[in-house]
Design a protein around this motif. Structure first.
Motif, PDB file in Angstrom:
ATOM      1  N   LEU A  15       0.822  -1.215   0.000  1.00  0.00           N
ATOM      2  CA  LEU A  15       0.000   0.000   0.000  1.00  0.00           C
ATOM      3  C   LEU A  15       0.858   1.269   0.000  1.00  0.00           C
ATOM      4  O   LEU A  15       0.539   2.240  -0.701  1.00  0.00           O
ATOM      5  N   LEU A  18       2.206   1.782  -3.432  1.00  0.00           N
ATOM      6  CA  LEU A  18       1.135   2.173  -4.352  1.00  0.00           C
ATOM      7  C   LEU A  18       0.823   3.663  -4.218  1.00  0.00           C
ATOM      8  O   LEU A  18       0.700   4.377  -5.211  1.00  0.00           O
ATOM      9  N   PHE A  19       0.731   4.146  -2.974  1.00  0.00           N
ATOM     10  CA  PHE A  19       0.433   5.565  -2.779  1.00  0.00           C
ATOM     11  C   PHE A  19       1.609   6.449  -3.142  1.00  0.00           C
ATOM     12  O   PHE A  19       1.428   7.574  -3.614  1.00  0.00           O
ATOM     13  N   ARG A  41       5.830  -2.699  -5.653  1.00  0.00           N
ATOM     14  CA  ARG A  41       4.501  -3.140  -5.240  1.00  0.00           C
ATOM     15  C   ARG A  41       4.173  -4.491  -5.857  1.00  0.00           C
ATOM     16  O   ARG A  41       3.638  -5.382  -5.194  1.00  0.00           O
ATOM     17  N   SER A  45       3.528  -7.901  -3.773  1.00  0.00           N
ATOM     18  CA  SER A  45       2.248  -8.607  -3.940  1.00  0.00           C
ATOM     19  C   SER A  45       2.479 -10.069  -4.299  1.00  0.00           C
ATOM     20  O   SER A  45       1.803 -10.963  -3.787  1.00  0.00           O
TER      21      SER A  45
END
Length: 68
Positions: A15, A18-19, A41, A45
């Motif tokens: 997260l 991603l941000f 990311r 994942s």
């Protein structure tokens, strides 16, 4: 318990990256910098998915038997 903390840590890492990529994209930052965050990311994942599958196969964690 340690396994759950590790999975949670990896999900939070996903997260955060991603941000970070989102903020670089919104500021019209370097394309390479955004790609690096998205690549991290994607790798994290994949590691989360692989870790969960291996732990289920080894019997360390058990999935729910019913979907509801």
């Amino acid at each position: 318990m340690l396994v759950k903390v590790l999975i949670l840590g990896l999900v939070l890492y996903v997260l955060v990256n991603l941000f970070r990529a989102l903020f670089v994209m919104l500021r019209h930052g370097e394309q390479g910098q955004m790609s690096r965050f998205l690549g991290r990311r994607l790798l994290a994942s994949f590691l989360v998915l692989l870790l969960v599958v291996v732990l289920i196969a080894l019997g360390v964690i058990e999935p729910h038997s019913t979907p509801y």
